[in-house]
Design a protein around this motif. Structure first.
Motif, PDB file in Angstrom:
ATOM      1  N   UNK A 288      -7.342  -2.122  -3.671  1.00 52.37           N
ATOM      2  CA  UNK A 288      -8.185  -1.176  -3.505  1.00 52.37           C
ATOM      3  C   UNK A 288      -8.707  -0.173  -4.799  1.00 52.37           C
ATOM      4  N   UNK A 289      -7.533  -0.075  -5.668  1.00 48.79           N
ATOM      5  CA  UNK A 289      -7.394   0.867  -6.566  1.00 48.79           C
ATOM      6  C   UNK A 289      -8.525   0.243  -7.606  1.00 48.79           C
ATOM      7  N   UNK A 290      -8.193  -0.940  -7.730  1.00 43.48           N
ATOM      8  CA  UNK A 290      -9.194  -1.688  -8.786  1.00 43.48           C
ATOM      9  C   UNK A 290     -10.670  -1.486  -8.527  1.00 43.48           C
TER      10      UNK A 290
ATOM     11  N   UNK B  56       5.903  -9.308  -8.848  1.00 44.89           N
ATOM     12  CA  UNK B  56       7.114  -8.700  -8.270  1.00 44.89           C
ATOM     13  C   UNK B  56       6.606  -7.374  -7.329  1.00 44.89           C
ATOM     14  N   UNK B  57       7.327  -7.558  -6.004  1.00 43.51           N
ATOM     15  CA  UNK B  57       6.702  -6.712  -5.066  1.00 43.51           C
ATOM     16  C   UNK B  57       7.223  -5.358  -5.147  1.00 43.51           C
ATOM     17  N   UNK B  58       8.428  -5.016  -6.057  1.00 44.87           N
ATOM     18  CA  UNK B  58       9.222  -3.862  -6.337  1.00 44.87           C
ATOM     19  C   UNK B  58       9.906  -3.604  -5.207  1.00 44.87           C
TER      20      UNK B  58
ATOM     21  N   UNK C 102       2.529   7.730  -6.965  1.00 41.55           N
ATOM     22  CA  UNK C 102       3.085   9.055  -6.193  1.00 41.55           C
ATOM     23  C   UNK C 102       3.604   9.987  -7.224  1.00 41.55           C
TER      24      UNK C 102
ATOM     25  N   UNK D 229       6.548  -4.986 -10.475  1.00 42.01           N
ATOM     26  CA  UNK D 229       7.648  -4.082  -9.653  1.00 42.01           C
ATOM     27  C   UNK D 229       8.207  -2.962 -10.422  1.00 42.01           C
TER      28      UNK D 229
ATOM     29  N   UNK E 228       4.962   2.277  -0.635  1.00 38.14           N
ATOM     30  CA  UNK E 228       4.866   3.685  -1.002  1.00 38.14           C
ATOM     31  C   UNK E 228       4.934   4.049  -2.605  1.00 38.14           C
ATOM     32  N   UNK E 229       5.364   3.135  -3.330  1.00 36.87           N
ATOM     33  CA  UNK E 229       5.347   3.433  -4.742  1.00 36.87           C
ATOM     34  C   UNK E 229       4.105   3.030  -5.516  1.00 36.87           C
ATOM     35  N   UNK E 230       3.006   2.956  -4.894  1.00 38.11           N
ATOM     36  CA  UNK E 230       1.752   2.806  -5.743  1.00 38.11           C
ATOM     37  C   UNK E 230       0.622   3.796  -5.091  1.00 38.11           C
ATOM     38  N   UNK E 231       0.889   4.617  -4.353  1.00 41.01           N
ATOM     39  CA  UNK E 231      -0.162   5.480  -3.939  1.00 41.01           C
ATOM     40  C   UNK E 231       0.417   6.867  -3.782  1.00 41.01           C
ATOM     41  N   UNK E 232      -0.420   7.912  -3.789  1.00 45.69           N
ATOM     42  CA  UNK E 232       0.276   8.972  -3.465  1.00 45.69           C
ATOM     43  C   UNK E 232      -0.076   9.435  -1.824  1.00 45.69           C
TER      44      UNK E 232
ATOM     45  N   UNK F  58      -3.118   6.486  -8.276  1.00 42.29           N
ATOM     46  CA  UNK F  58      -2.567   5.066  -7.924  1.00 42.29           C
ATOM     47  C   UNK F  58      -0.983   5.156  -8.003  1.00 42.29           C
TER      48      UNK F  58
ATOM     49  N   UNK G 166      -4.581   4.613 -15.852  1.00 42.62           N
ATOM     50  CA  UNK G 166      -4.611   3.904 -14.604  1.00 42.62           C
ATOM     51  C   UNK G 166      -4.388   2.546 -14.668  1.00 42.62           C
TER      52      UNK G 166
ATOM     53  N   UNK H 211       1.057  -3.379  -0.135  1.00 44.31           N
ATOM     54  CA  UNK H 211       1.230  -3.003  -1.506  1.00 44.31           C
ATOM     55  C   UNK H 211      -0.029  -3.703  -2.324  1.00 44.31           C
TER      56      UNK H 211
ATOM     57  N   UNK I  28      -3.264  -2.173  -4.121  1.00 42.33           N
ATOM     58  CA  UNK I  28      -3.605  -2.396  -5.798  1.00 42.33           C
ATOM     59  C   UNK I  28      -5.016  -2.893  -5.915  1.00 42.33           C
TER      60      UNK I  28
ATOM     61  N   UNK J 197      -9.389   4.702  -2.829  1.00 47.81           N
ATOM     62  CA  UNK J 197      -7.933   5.223  -2.523  1.00 47.81           C
ATOM     63  C   UNK J 197      -7.076   4.556  -1.328  1.00 47.81           C
TER      64      UNK J 197
END
Lengths: 364, 364
Positions: B27-29, B339-341, A50, A31, B46-50, A48, A21, B21, B25, B33
């Motif tokens: 929230x995850x630390x 980097x924001x991805x 998808x 990124x 969208x790339x950092x949470x399901x 964390x 994680x 984003x 991140x 969720x």
């Protein structure tokens, strides 16, 4: 030769616990995307990202599919089976750290032999595959000693202490008569660890050593700087560097040492190496700009390493079981908490950690 | 009355850009969720949470469904429509900051009136709904002045400067003849901002003010401490505190000031308030243990605030367009990159940021 991944690439991670994680969170800050592979659908790392695969580590078809969807693969635990590692690399996907690092670190006997070969001090050890071998191992090494299974031991599991002659009769049964190793007990003064990283171009960066305190065989605190001299710290770093180079390693490596006072000074005995981010490196999250998780991701992605410089002194405390509740409610102004998102509090379970920092001039 | 969410709860976030984003991140630390709601399926968050909803902000059914799946809702931008906010709260889900904060901050005229009512200095201003109103506004305020649309302006968009009589003829057309506000030009010496948070129990925590430099109307750097005295910093914090209390606000609020030298000393003119985490607070990520993103999540989750204490001095630099490439390759030992991805580099696009820290004794 480096395989530099572009921003937007996907890091495949075997293992969905807190280390996976935290590696995923670090990848996201850079990124990069992350894809978690884990057999347990309730794994905290699945919350964390998808991208996920829920499948067994023995499921070669699922592994092959996973490896083809990601740009490189890394892992959070050293017990990745050799066949699992092979399934990744067979489709042409890079695995970092390499299968060699897994092979060495997942077997205590192979590990001890390897470290010795590099010329680094380890505890006296002998192979024990039977009661008869245990008896002759004790004759060679003496008591006290520790009998450990060669594989799958962690947090004190799979090991037993031999203090008296009577223990020799029961020890091998206690660990389930598995292939084992007898290690001479090291009368250590303290335990320290070095978290070190090596990138694909061969550059190495070591964080300052942490002094570790265990409680019930589980890491309780890591303190940086530890109560060692700068010269001793440099010696420990230098040993870690010899090991990471000898392994031709890519990623973050944890090296645990016993520090032993001898007549001639201080001796550093390597206890074990962990081919992954390490609990005793969680302090880097609060005291460094580039923590061990980012450093590991940088290495496996083929990027340059960040600086392991430390801006603050720090004490990391593991929050075990219900310690997490008070930990998350802290109001200390020098504290940072991290919760692993595990839904159920269980005794002995690592739920999170807290880092407390101190200005470098005021040692904690 | 606080609604304290348990670990494992889900924070709903309207908006899938870099701010959403980074909130996810954070929230995850903390073991929480995150569920991102955004109409653009390619959004970086969208790339950092399901957990995600891809739907329009006007899609009441989708909003209602989203609000029922999460434990509270927050947002990354102040232009959340009133009907969107209502769709969240109508199903009984809390929205933080409240609809009132949105109502005030998304209309420059309402915002200026509100700030004035609290007794805080703003630039002279007048409503402009027509060419005739512009003419009388200029008579009242004088030139130079800035004509700004009341809604949807950011990074210098939707505004035009009036320097000469001739500009009066073209300005209203330039901004598309939208409902507008004429603001007297403030001859500021520098721009600073205060990032401040308020929790559900009413406790307030302000970070140290940052001195901001804009380039082409986009934030370029934030420096902390800025070139202001401690007393001036305290004044700015105190103004931010008056505002956040007057708003009965929950979450992180960005307050932008013009610092003006007058005959009698220094005047702090509030330029605008942003009911969200703020670009000029990105420095907290490297220089504080609890950054603005964690602070915001703590507030909306009903938790106690963390400390806004700063362990280092810092300069945050936005990486705009292709600056991101060199930024990500930095080898400076005091630098941390984020980097924001975003998959595509575009001119003027915020791609990431870099924080450089300095020991408190060595001002940058």
């Amino acid at each position: 030769m480096t395989n530099k991944l572009a921003v937007g690439a996907t890091i495949g991670i075997l293992g969905g616990g807190q280390l996976g994680r935290m590696m995923a969170l670090a990848a996201h800050r850079l990124g990069l995307k992350s894809h978690i592979y884990c057999p347990d659908a309730q794994s905290p790392a699945f919350d964390v990202t998808p991208l996920k695969t829920v499948a067994a580590y023995e499921d070669i078809a699922a592994l092959s599919d996973f490896a083809q969807q990601v740009d490189c693969v890394t892992y959070e635990f050293e017990n990745v089976p050799a066949a699992t590692a092979a399934a990744i690399t067979e489709v042409g996907t890079n695995l970092f750290p390499s299968a060699k690092a897994l092979e060495i670190s997942q077997d205590r006997l192979v590990e001890k032999r390897f470290i010795s070969t590099v010329g680094i001090e380890v505890a006296p050890f002998a192979k024990v595959d039977s009661q008869a071998e245990l008896v002759s191992a004790v004759q060679k090494i003496g008591l006290p000693a520790v009998l450990k299974t060669r594989r799958f031991g962690y947090d004190g599991k799979g090991q037993t202490m031999l203090k008296t002659e009577a223990d020799i009769q029961t020890a091998f049964a206690t660990i389930g008569e598995q292939p084992a190793i007898l290690e001479g007990f090291v009368p250590f003064e303290k335990e320290i660890s070095v978290i070190i990283a090596r990138d694909q171009a061969g550059h190495v960066a070591a964080y300052d050593p942490a002094e570790n305190v265990h409680k019930d065989h589980i890491l309780k605190t890591s303190t940086v700087p530890g109560n060692i001299t700068v010269a001793q710290g440099d010696t420990a770093k230098s040993i870690a560097e010899q090991l990471i180079i000898a392994l031709d390693y890519v990623g973050v490596l944890g090296v645990e040492f016993f520090v032993v006072k001898t007549e001639n000074g201080t001796q550093f005995v390597v206890n074990e190496i962990a081919p992954r981010v390490h609990n005793s490196g969680h302090w880097t999250e609060a005291a460094c700009l580039v923590d061990q998780f980012e450093q590991h991701i940088r290495a496996v992605a083929g990027w340059d390493l960040g600086s392991p410089e430390r801006h603050s002194n720090v004490v990391m405390e593991n929050l075990i079981g219900d310690e997490i509740t008070a930990g998350m409610n802290t109001t200390e102004s020098n504290a940072q908490v991290h919760h692993y998102g595990k839904s159920e509090i269980r005794a002995g379970r690592k739920m999170g950690h807290i880092n407390r920092i101190f200005a470098k001039k005021d040692a904690p």
